[in-house]
Design a protein around this motif. Sequence first.
Motif, mmCIF file in Angstrom:
data_model
loop_
_atom_site.group_PDB
_atom_site.id
_atom_site.type_symbol
_atom_site.label_atom_id
_atom_site.label_comp_id
_atom_site.label_asym_id
_atom_site.label_seq_id
_atom_site.Cartn_x
_atom_site.Cartn_y
_atom_site.Cartn_z
ATOM 1 N N ALA A 252 0.826 -1.211 0.000
ATOM 2 C CA ALA A 252 0.000 0.000 0.000
ATOM 3 C C ALA A 252 0.857 1.256 0.000
ATOM 4 C CB ALA A 252 -0.935 -0.008 1.206
ATOM 5 N N LYS B 242 0.851 4.157 -2.932
ATOM 6 C CA LYS B 242 0.662 5.587 -2.713
ATOM 7 C C LYS B 242 1.810 6.387 -3.313
ATOM 8 C CE LYS B 242 -0.097 5.342 1.769
ATOM 9 N NZ LYS B 242 -0.406 5.804 3.149
ATOM 10 N N GLU B 243 3.039 5.917 -3.118
ATOM 11 C CA GLU B 243 4.192 6.614 -3.675
ATOM 12 C C GLU B 243 4.140 6.669 -5.195
ATOM 13 O OE1 GLU B 243 7.541 4.484 -2.260
ATOM 14 O OE2 GLU B 243 7.597 5.493 -0.319
ATOM 15 N N ASP C 26 -4.051 3.267 -7.384
ATOM 16 C CA ASP C 26 -5.170 3.076 -6.465
ATOM 17 C C ASP C 26 -5.919 1.772 -6.741
ATOM 18 O OD1 ASP C 26 -6.425 3.733 -8.842
ATOM 19 O OD2 ASP C 26 -7.654 5.347 -8.003
ATOM 20 N N TYR D 255 -8.402 1.918 2.840
ATOM 21 C CA TYR D 255 -8.421 2.724 1.609
ATOM 22 C C TYR D 255 -9.725 2.448 0.844
ATOM 23 C CZ TYR D 255 -3.447 2.946 2.707
ATOM 24 O OH TYR D 255 -2.245 3.138 3.337
ATOM 25 N N TRP E 174 -10.053 2.938 -3.018
ATOM 26 C CA TRP E 174 -9.274 2.126 -3.950
ATOM 27 C C TRP E 174 -10.120 0.981 -4.501
ATOM 28 C CZ3 TRP E 174 -3.631 1.146 -1.820
ATOM 29 C CH2 TRP E 174 -2.996 2.387 -1.623
#
Length: 236
Positions: free
Chosen positions: A52, A56-57, A61, A81, A84
């Motif tokens: 996860a 994000k980096e 999603d 999340y 997502w």
Amino acid sequence: MHTDTTTSRQPIGGAGTYFIRSGYRSRDQVEYFLDETDDTVTWQPDVYPYAAARAKELGRDVVIDIGCGRAGKLASLAHEYPAWSFIGVDFGDNLVWCRDNHPFGEWIEVDLESAERLPVSSSLVRRSIVVCSDVIEHLVNPAPALSLIRGLLVEGSAAAVLSTPARECRSGHDAPGPPRNPSHVREWASDEFQALLKASGFEIHYAGLTRSDDASNGLSTQLLLVGLEGTEGEQR
């Protein structure tokens, strides 16, 4: 737990043994792994949070979970999340259970030892990161699953997060096999598994050890972040 962090005197094997050292014995077949959760222990507790964080980096999603089992850890990500999208891939009773019990996600039935491609739209793949957590060791032939993962990267998935037991930390580099776990066909030492991934066309962006479970907290599971050969990746 027996731990052997020394380097083996034997060289790693070749493609015919999936790069495992000479003399190792794999199982010819294993029973179907029914993912019946033991609520007292979480196995590989840090793999999905790691995935996860990488998603994000990398601005992704969608999580595609190859060999999701009953998707308990994927459910935890879905709770954390909710915006997502999640795609779980497995077959048999595990996938039936997911469809019957999880209100989130898309559940795709695939035989990981024969499938060539997933029925997932290219638009979703390009928003995704792939997870394959402690699945490879259950497969008599891991090549189709690795090819499936590589195909998702070719289609535009950002990266793949893989985990599998580290044999050198559990029984030693030169343990003859088969694994103590009766549902495992084979277990790789870290250098063997990295050789397999490189031969399968992956670029390794990170390779280290992570916790096998949250009871013993022993670092005896390999954790890898991979992309396509020749690509740049996050070094974490």
